[in-house]
Scaffold this motif. Sequence first.
Motif, mmCIF file in Angstrom:
data_model
loop_
_atom_site.group_PDB
_atom_site.id
_atom_site.type_symbol
_atom_site.label_atom_id
_atom_site.label_comp_id
_atom_site.label_asym_id
_atom_site.label_seq_id
_atom_site.Cartn_x
_atom_site.Cartn_y
_atom_site.Cartn_z
ATOM 1 N N ASN A 124 -3.913 7.432 -1.514
ATOM 2 C CA ASN A 124 -3.145 6.517 -0.661
ATOM 3 C C ASN A 124 -2.362 7.377 0.336
ATOM 4 O O ASN A 124 -1.367 7.998 -0.033
ATOM 5 N N SER A 126 -0.314 6.916 2.506
ATOM 6 C CA SER A 126 1.115 6.673 2.741
ATOM 7 C C SER A 126 1.970 7.645 1.941
ATOM 8 O O SER A 126 3.169 7.763 2.179
ATOM 9 N N HIS A 127 1.357 8.310 0.966
ATOM 10 C CA HIS A 127 2.085 9.227 0.094
ATOM 11 C C HIS A 127 1.735 10.673 0.429
ATOM 12 O O HIS A 127 0.692 10.952 1.001
ATOM 13 N N VAL A 235 7.312 7.532 -2.351
ATOM 14 C CA VAL A 235 7.898 7.235 -1.040
ATOM 15 C C VAL A 235 9.310 6.706 -1.292
ATOM 16 O O VAL A 235 9.588 6.109 -2.340
ATOM 17 N N PHE A 246 9.496 5.322 -4.945
ATOM 18 C CA PHE A 246 8.563 4.240 -5.273
ATOM 19 C C PHE A 246 7.153 4.772 -5.499
ATOM 20 O O PHE A 246 6.645 5.567 -4.720
ATOM 21 N N PRO A 248 3.487 2.792 -6.372
ATOM 22 C CA PRO A 248 2.809 1.519 -6.643
ATOM 23 C C PRO A 248 2.072 1.545 -7.988
ATOM 24 O O PRO A 248 1.606 2.597 -8.418
#
Length: 274
Positions: A124, A126-127, A235, A246, A248
């Motif tokens: 992912n 975003s990380h 994140v 965080f 997920p």
Amino acid sequence: MLFSRLPLVICWALSPLVVAQTCQLQFDGRVPSDLAATDFDAPNDIFSETFVVGQGLTFSQALRLLPVGAGSLVLISDESIFNDQVGFRRAELIPASNDGADASTQGVKTLHFSVRKDNVRPLNLSHEYQLAFLESQDFSTNQLVLKTGTILGQNTADPDTLQLFGNVNEGQLLFSAPFTPDIFHNFALTLDFDQLTTQVFFSTGEDALVAVTDVLQNDVSGQGQFHFGVLKKPVGGVGDITKNGFQPDGIDEGVIFGGIFQEDSADGCVSLSP
Ligand SMILES: *[C@@H]1O[C@H](CO)[C@@H](O)[C@H](O)[C@H]1NC(C)=O
């Protein structure tokens, strides 16, 4: 042979990269084809059976050995929480002989590894992820770290990039390359633990390694252990991000490694040929 196993999850028409290793070995993380993932749950000559894997997990749950030539898949899930580091998800292989004070962080050595995406279990982006790193014996720094994704504290132009940093205390970007699907990215890092330098060699697929940097000043002092796998950072964390931020739920992510070995380069020997 660099890899001793062939593709399982993805069909690759071409044979994988094979860097012929011709120098004296310091450690060898190339997995023979007669081993099974469960062999890594007990002491073995290749990787630590203890570190680094989620609490209550074993390496046979975090590792998939792919058929001859395709390397090994290192996996993380929601359970990949090591040592109460609830901010991280991580699973990493450490060479069995690399106890933190051994000769792998002395003299002049060249570290080899190849890394490839698993299309079935994408990261992912975003990380921030650490895929390979040297962590000092006192755990105070990483003298080298290959990252991908959105790097914390930086403006990452394209998170789908492999970014190799020197000692994180200095934050020097040594080299970067796109993290391209369906191909191995081959690294060789010549580490001079006396002169405190690093030189990066790189190629993709079956191409011979080429020098992509000069011999760069980089503080590789402090000995320590080499890690290969997936360390996913949170994140939105503040302060000690091993403990907050965080993550997920419901993740199933992995990265494929092959050709992990280290050779002695005190006499200038570096294996570059496929
Ligand atoms: C990727 O990570 C972000 C930040 O944690 C999260 O919001 C998002 O749901 C994740 N995406 C997937 C596909 O898991």
